[in-house]
Motif scaffolding. Structure first.
Motif, PDB file in Angstrom:
ATOM      1  N   GLU A 102     -38.410  11.870  14.334  1.00 18.16           N
ATOM      2  CA  GLU A 102     -37.989  11.291  15.603  1.00 18.16           C
ATOM      3  C   GLU A 102     -38.822  11.835  16.749  1.00 18.16           C
ATOM      4  O   GLU A 102     -39.286  11.085  17.611  1.00 18.16           O
ATOM      5  N   SER A 106     -41.079   9.331  18.798  1.00 14.65           N
ATOM      6  CA  SER A 106     -40.777   9.184  20.211  1.00 14.65           C
ATOM      7  C   SER A 106     -42.008   9.493  21.059  1.00 14.65           C
ATOM      8  O   SER A 106     -42.316   8.782  22.023  1.00 14.65           O
ATOM      9  N   LYS A 109     -44.282   6.640  21.201  1.00 12.53           N
ATOM     10  CA  LYS A 109     -43.666   5.409  21.698  1.00 12.53           C
ATOM     11  C   LYS A 109     -43.192   4.490  20.567  1.00 12.53           C
ATOM     12  O   LYS A 109     -43.328   3.271  20.660  1.00 12.53           O
ATOM     13  N   ARG A 110     -42.680   5.119  19.545  1.00 13.07           N
ATOM     14  CA  ARG A 110     -42.160   4.329  18.450  1.00 13.07           C
ATOM     15  C   ARG A 110     -40.654   4.520  18.327  1.00 13.07           C
ATOM     16  O   ARG A 110     -40.126   5.568  18.735  1.00 13.07           O
TER      17      ARG A 110
END
Lengths: 367, 367
Positions: A102, A106, A109-110
DNA sequence: AAACGGATAGCAACCGTATTCTGTCCGAGT
DNA sequence: ACTCGGACAGAATACGGTTGCTATCCGTTT
């Protein structure tokens, strides 16, 4: 001609049914430009006059417009999503890896999808199928497996399928299925960790060490056993004396039951335990406490994974720490930048482990 | 003529670049039918001759075809995905809720996205924005917040926005932002749980009970404090004597530091602790052990959340159990079936908690 | 003064499926 | 024999964006 001010009007002309979400067309109409211009004004990759851009942005805000990710993915064939498949999200081991995934996702930008396989290989394949439909950027498969030719073929197939769909298969904590496959492998040192752990115990004078927990054919178990054997062999001890390797489960209950039975049946013929994980260690410690065996006075115990629980056991548990978070992060980073020359050559890495010393290991008593 | 046998041919006619994934067109061409027929043969919602269906299925297998979820979502405007926003996936509290969400999502043939907010409300809003782009079926926001008018407005806005995008906002473990909003609320009994916990301690004869942990304005803290106060009041005790309510943190360290400081500074002027969660309890127990205070002989302690760790503390920790998994499951179930008359009326539920009795609470010593 | 070219904006062609609307074929009913 | 309706399959369009190509406006260059 009204609406010179910024009054918010519903996107749909007719007022009959449920309001739809605003589309790029609604924005274009409101801003008085073409759809293409809106797209470009928002992407920022194309020259658009400042005044125009401002009008578009205004319309976007008025209408609470957001792009439709599916429509975008349809042309771009990228969905800005990373998927993780793990056996059980509630387990600390997996959730910490997911945490790392995560973080990196993050940062790149995913979004992250998490799927639970419950350890079922068929379900795993089924889920990959679903994820292939999503044209996800990467699919991270986490956790040990049984290394058979069938496993390798299965992974090879998934790797190729995902590759033609533009996704990357990442194996995290499991072995590479072979050379020349479009796959990223992120492992951690199981053999080395167990070697270090057993050596640490032997440095403290222990000679009678139990290997407690794990399930037979699983690669993680095999690797750790390998390290355990090598360590003992390096001091001219054999790991394969009867009753020394106690595999067959990896739950707290297994640790408790196995040690309890051992204490009822046999002499206390060991001075140290290398446990499969901190939970197994906790179970073993409970059994030892109930039997009145002092830890670490009489028996030393070494955990694995360095979970939250380790510091609250009595005594606090010395444990082999696995870089969970970094595993997850690396998985994503390597998969996304696989074209990048800086990491293109390192699509198979192995992260190290280390021992966190607390209070559950002590010098062995003299024989 | 040609290709009468099942030989696998690449989906793309020309062989130049990287192979693309097969599309429905490729399947149609290979099966010798139209695109529409393939779509129908696969959906099963429309009569297709058996022979045709077989040919299509054959082509699908040969080409390893899977539908493009984005293209499908584009026409259907449904993405078969549930999103969960939580503060930290590595925390047992949240990961167990995520576990429940996953279970139900999986049962309803949905995928699950997990996003971490790190407790930042702005990031939360930003993530919801991203999820709105995905036209997710439901967005589950997990975890306590500070209940301000500003919070309510923010949630009301998100609820409406998601609603017009066809998604459902679900608040899990936080209060409803108001009436008549398109929102599903799934709470658990904080006030009631703390009431029961304090009552249980008082049933054992305890009168001097510490409330340990929590952060001030947070609704979860407020609710538990409310229950605590009510319980004490029901026995003519006041919760608001100085030094009785010790909020200001919710980490293991906080529990340890706070109790340690208390023991250094004051007499041992309490006989029981109601802890914010099992971690805080663990910290407190460590401090007590170090100070030579017997648990539960001299001080009883009650945890909250009934985490894994509870059973391995010494003594095993009695704790208030929260239905984590069921919270997650209900969130998904209620959101997806909100049209269904059976659940349409129960879009705001509160699940109960119960005390799991282990060994950390004993009768209070006579004064 | 004519030609040129940069800055913008619009048109239209996709992206891969679902679905509505037609059209064909064929057996059954009269 | 003729009509009718059901079963099935194909053509066309919609879904919401992105992007290559084209067109216009205008300030520059020669």
């Amino acid at each position: 001609m009204g609406n010179r001010d910024g009054a918010v009007t519903p996107p749909s002309a007719e007022d009959g049914g449920t309001p739809r979400a605003a589309t790029i067309r609604d924005v274009a109409a409101r801003a008085g430009v073409s759809v293409a211009t809106v797209s470009r004004a928002l992407s920022g990759q194309y020259p658009v006059a400042n005044a125009t851009r401002a009008r578009v942005q205004r319309a976007v805000r008025d209408l609470d417009y957001v792009v439709n990710a599916h429509a975008r993915a349809l042309t771009g064939s990228k969905s800005k999503t990373i998927a993780v498949l793990l056996s059980d999200i509630a387990s600390p081991f997996y959730s910490r890896i997911a945490h790392g995934v995560e973080q990196q996702a993050s940062a790149e930008k995913r979004l992250m999808m998490v799927c639970a396989t419950h350890g079922d290989p068929e379900r795993e394949v089924g889920l990959v199928e679903m994820l292939r439909e999503q044209s996800v950027d990467a699919v991270v498969l986490v956790g040990g497996i049984v290394d058979t030719p069938e496993y390798r073929e299965r992974m090879a197939r998934l790797a190729r399928l995902l590759d033609t769909a533009g996704s990357r298969l990442v194996l995290c904590g499991r072995p590479s299925p072979g050379e020349d496959l479009p796959v990223t492998v992120v492992e951690y040192e199981n053999s080395g960790g167990a070697f270090a752990a057993a050596s640490y115990l032997m440095d403290k004078g222990h000679r009678d060490i139990l290997f407690l927990g794990g399930v037979g054919p699983d690669t993680t178990t095999q690797d750790r056993l390998d390290g355990f054997r090598r360590a003992l062999a390096s001091r001219d001890l054999s790991a394969d004396e009867p009753g020394r390797i106690l595999t067959g489960g990896n739950s707290r209950q297994f640790g408790y039951d196995t040690i309890r039975a051992r204490l009822l049946r046999e002499e206390l013929d060991f001075t140290a335990i290398l446990a499969w994980d901190d939970l197994v260690a906790a179970g073993a410690m409970t059994a030892l406490r109930e039997a009145g065996v002092d830890v670490p006075g009489r028996v030393s115990i070494l955990g694995y994974n360095d979970e939250q629980i380790a510091q609250d056991l009595v005594p606090p548990l010395t444990s082999v720490s696995i870089p969970h978070t970094e595993l997850g992060r690396s998985a994503v980073r390597l998969a996304l930048h696989r074209e990048d020359p800086a990491v293109a050559s390192s699509q198979h890495i192995t992260l190290g482990t280390h021992i966190v010393v607390r209070g559950s290991v002590r010098e062995a008593a003299r024989r």
